[in-house]
Design an enzyme around this catalytic site. Structure first.
Site, PDB file in Angstrom:
ATOM      1  N   ASP A  68      16.356 -40.591  -9.796  1.00 15.90           N
ATOM      2  CA  ASP A  68      16.449 -39.533 -10.823  1.00 15.90           C
ATOM      3  C   ASP A  68      16.627 -40.012 -12.085  1.00 15.90           C
ATOM      4  OD1 ASP A  68      18.910 -39.658 -10.099  1.00 15.90           O
ATOM      5  OD2 ASP A  68      19.040 -37.854  -8.957  1.00 15.90           O
ATOM      6  N   ASP A 113      18.934 -38.784 -16.343  1.00 18.49           N
ATOM      7  CA  ASP A 113      20.036 -37.854 -15.514  1.00 18.49           C
ATOM      8  C   ASP A 113      21.285 -38.205 -15.965  1.00 18.49           C
ATOM      9  OD1 ASP A 113      20.133 -35.809 -13.537  1.00 18.49           O
ATOM     10  OD2 ASP A 113      21.090 -37.218 -12.188  1.00 18.49           O
ATOM     11  N   ASP A 173      26.791 -41.392 -11.936  1.00 13.63           N
ATOM     12  CA  ASP A 173      26.959 -40.238 -10.889  1.00 13.63           C
ATOM     13  C   ASP A 173      27.283 -41.079  -9.431  1.00 13.63           C
ATOM     14  OD1 ASP A 173      25.918 -38.679 -12.785  1.00 13.63           O
ATOM     15  OD2 ASP A 173      24.234 -37.987 -11.582  1.00 13.63           O
ATOM     16  N   ARG A 208      29.857 -32.604 -18.748  1.00 15.55           N
ATOM     17  CA  ARG A 208      30.148 -33.426 -17.489  1.00 15.55           C
ATOM     18  C   ARG A 208      30.966 -34.611 -17.923  1.00 15.55           C
ATOM     19  NH1 ARG A 208      25.013 -32.910 -13.355  1.00 15.55           N
ATOM     20  NH2 ARG A 208      25.175 -30.411 -13.353  1.00 15.55           N
TER      21      ARG A 208
END
Ligand SMILES: *[C@@H]1O[C@H](CO)[C@@H](O)[C@H](O)[C@H]1NC(C)=O
Ligand SMILES: *[C@@H]1O[C@H](CO)[C@@H](O)[C@H](O)[C@H]1NC(C)=O
Length: 363
Positions: free
Chosen positions: A189, A213, A217, A269
């Site tokens: 992604d 993205d 992550d 984030r």
């Protein structure tokens, strides 16, 4: 096991962050996407996944407090050695002091594997000829403009010294996973580094920016991870630890985040996670983006979350809304690491990102 579950999603932060702002984003879309990723894997992949999941469970620290105090101690030791002038180039950063004073670092590359701290410290990478280290010291490596890095259902990976930027969604594509096997890998992604169902991972001294993205992550029950000395810039959703509140396997996630520089042009984030600690926040000009760790899409449930701020530096109108009991038992454990004062953030993270190392010289 009951003990470690109680410390669920203990994301242990030793973070020296420059927060710019925090906004909200929907996660429904992400959840659907993830389900289709899971549905698309082949039988052979599923077997490997089961093996990986078992290994991830084993990688969980039953006593995360012990890891926290080890980190604390190695930082204190390193600071002490620096004061005593024990190392010619000691910085007080225990990870760097472990190898950067060695002029012959290029002949001792594998020693890097012994330098991590925190939950990812046991990642051995390629040190013993198994597993993988990507080590860009001494060279200038850019991973960019494509699918970038996915660490999927594997263990023991070290990634050091890369420039990772402009990563884009890619796939479906055939990807080789071993000399004897290749298969469809579903969509990537557009993460810089995606840690997917994996454990014993150490991400150190990389420069990451501008991906479709997340920059880093960690999802799908990944654990035993250290993210250290990285330089993050120009990006929206920087770091995601745990994919969604409903994905229970992420409760085993244990991550140490240390000495990273969260820099210019970041939006939100940093990271997204349940328990965290940062201590220097600079709000952007946008009047709607001044709240640090803004809570989204939770219909007031957040009032019970134990969040607090203590001794943090709030700049340019940045503010924080405390909630819950503030200092519950689990919080006391999660915060057992003493945070450094915000005034030393700049010097603590001055060596973050990919380094320029020359042969025969201290790096
Ligand atoms: C810190 O130093 C003490 C005393 O020299 C030593 O016993 C301990 O193992 C060191 N710990 C770490 C994590 O470096
Ligand atoms: C899963 O496979 C289907 C059919 O091959 C494909 O259309 C879809 O894009 C795939 N999903 C992902 C997330 O790769």
């Amino acid at each position: 096991m009951s003990v470690s579950l109680r410390f669920s999603a203990l994301c242990l932060f030793l973070v020296y962050m420059l927060f710019l702002s925090v906004n909200g984003v929907s996660s429904m879309e992400e959840e659907n996407e993830l389900q289709s990723l899971i549905d698309n894997s082949t039988m052979a992949d599923r077997r490997n996944e089961d093996i990986a999941i078992e290994k991830n469970d084993k990688a969980v620290e039953e006593n995360p407090e012990r890891v926290a105090s080890m980190v604390d101690m190695s930082i204190r030791n390193s600071t002490e050695r620096r004061k005593l002038g024990f190392l010619s180039c000691g910085t007080g950063n225990p990870i760097d002091d472990c190898w950067r004073c060695d002029r012959n670092w290029q002949r001792h590359r594998k020693r890097l594997a012994d330098c991590a701290i925190g939950f990812g410290r046991n990642a051995i990478g390629g040190r013993d000829g198994r597993f993988k280290t990507i080590d860009a010291r001494g060279v200038n490596v850019h991973i960019a403009n494509g699918g970038c890095i996915t660490i999927q259902y594997i263990t023991n990976v070290i990634i050091h010294g890369l420039h990772i930027h402009d990563c884009k969604p890619t796939g479906n594509a055939m990807v080789r996973s071993s000399p004897s096997h290749y298969g469809w890998r579903t969509m990537a992604d557009g993460d810089g580094i995606s840690i997917f169902g994996s454990s014993h991972i150490w991400i150190d001294h990389n420069s990451l920016s501008n991906c479709a993205d997340g920059l880093v992550d960690a999802i799908m029950g990944s654990t035993a991870i250290t993210v250290s000395n990285n330089y993050f810039t120009h990006h929206n959703e920087v770091m995601l630890l745990g994919h969604s509140d409903t994905y229970d396997r992420d409760k085993i996630m244990q991550v140490t985040i240390a000495y990273n520089h969260f820099g210019e042009g970041l939006v939100q984030r940093m990271p997204r996670c349940r328990h965290g600690q940062g201590n220097r926040y600079l709000a952007p000009v946008n009047p709607n983006a001044k709240e640090v760790t803004h809570r989204v899409m939770t219909a007031g449930r957040w009032r019970h979350w134990n969040w607090r701020s203590e001794g943090d530096l709030m700049l340019n109108g940045a503010f924080f809304v405390p909630s819950g009991k503030g200092a519950g038992a689990s919080y006391a454990r999660a915060s057992s690491l003493s945070a450094k004062p915000s005034s030393v953030v700049a010097s603590l993270t001055s060596g973050s990102g990919a380094l320029v190392c020359r042969r025969g010289r201290e790096c």
